[in-house]
Design an enzyme around this catalytic site. Structure first.
Site, PDB file in Angstrom:
ATOM      1  N   ARG A  45      -4.581  -5.714 -10.793  1.00  0.00           N
ATOM      2  CA  ARG A  45      -4.772  -5.888  -9.351  1.00  0.00           C
ATOM      3  C   ARG A  45      -4.956  -7.359  -8.979  1.00  0.00           C
ATOM      4  NH1 ARG A  45      -8.483  -0.792  -7.127  1.00  0.00           N
ATOM      5  NH2 ARG A  45      -7.104   0.859  -7.883  1.00  0.00           N
ATOM      6  N   ASP A 154     -15.668   0.574   6.605  1.00  0.00           N
ATOM      7  CA  ASP A 154     -15.166   0.389   5.250  1.00  0.00           C
ATOM      8  C   ASP A 154     -15.446  -1.056   4.867  1.00  0.00           C
ATOM      9  OD1 ASP A 154     -13.080   2.215   3.448  1.00  0.00           O
ATOM     10  OD2 ASP A 154     -13.040   0.083   2.942  1.00  0.00           O
TER      11      ASP A 154
END
Length: 285
Positions: A45, A154
């Site tokens: 990632r 979030d």
């Protein structure tokens, strides 16, 4: 920024030492456990960020990340990459049935004229809060005067931007019942465009905000009646789960509900919540 100016050799692998630095930071700041088994995932990632920044060494990236400049400019980017954002419309549909048939009728009888406040904690790209908005709006059709507001939070700024836009590929909305699709989804006049957008009247009901569960103050404007926090605490260790749920309870009114993911359990945690339905809990006082 390049290798030459730092005198670092090209390296595509994340050393155990740098992984330890990153995993400790992720745990301290996000509460997320990152065992060594996830080293390859983290490495893959972060490669995106190294390419974007022109950095060819994970060690140099870590030095940059933890510098004053990196903390200001890069930290949010890194957090966006390491957090998992899996969601669907009407995911775990039993929860929405229970909400519609049990929770909402009882709430309206106990609180006539009061606005219902719902929190989608860990909302990802918005499918959950917009599902809630559809369900609550359908309920409002049968209960004149019923009003609600949804807070959706979030930690990832990237997914919040997508959620605010409220545009989804048609394959993403397959779980939405046809009657609700016709009422709450807008299709493009361009027939070749395979996308839909949530109608404005539902978008207005959802307020999006970035929030880190590890922050000391959630800065809530008003007490919460219902929380959907599903498939979120599974990324935390048990002490962090207990601390987080107790923090949630501080912001919940007496008798408030919290919906958890079907793979999550509160068994063994010291929290003032009692189960009233599978993975649905209620605050005791």
């Amino acid at each position: 920024m390049n290798d030459a100016c730092h005198g670092v050799e090209r390296s595509h692998t994340l050393s155990n030492g740098d992984f330890s630095r990153l995993s400790q930071f992720i745990y301290d700041e996000l509460g997320i456990k990152m065992p060594i088994a996830k080293k390859t995932m983290l490495e893959a990632r972060l490669q995106k960020r190294l390419r974007s920044l022109g950095i060819e060494s994970f060690h140099v990236y870590c030095d940059y990340l933890f510098s004053s400049q990196g903390i200001e400019n890069e930290m949010v980017q890194m957090i966006d990459l390491v957090t998992t954002n899996k969601t669907d419309f009407f995911r775990e549909p039993d929860h929405f049935d229970y909400l519609l048939q049990n929770v909402l009728p009882e709430w309206v009888n106990r609180h006539p004229g009061k606005k219902l406040v719902v929190w989608s904690a860990g909302c990802s790209t918005g499918e959950e809060p917009y599902t809630l908005a559809m369900v609550l709006s359908q309920f409002a059709d049968s209960y004149p005067g019923f009003n609600y507001q949804i807070l959706a939070t979030d930690i990832s700024t990237r997914v919040l931007e997508k959620a605010k836009l409220a545009v989804y590929d048609e394959e993403r909305v397959i779980p939405v019942p046809m009657t609700l699709k016709k009422k709450y989804l807008l299709r493009s006049k361009d027939k070749s465009c395979q996308r839909v957008r949530i109608v404005p009247e539902l978008r207005e009901k959802v307020r999006f905000r970035r929030l880190n569960f590890m922050d000391g103050d959630f800065a809530m404007r008003e007490p919460i009646d219902i929380i959907f926090c599903r498939n979120v605490i599974i990324y935390f260790d048990r002490p962090t789960q207990e601390k987080l749920l107790n923090h949630f309870c501080v912001h919940m009114v007496p008798g408030a509900y919290i919906f958890m993911g079907h793979s999550e359990t509160l068994s063994g945690l010291d929290v003032p919540l009692t189960m009233v339905h599978p993975t649905v809990y209620r605050k005791l006082k």
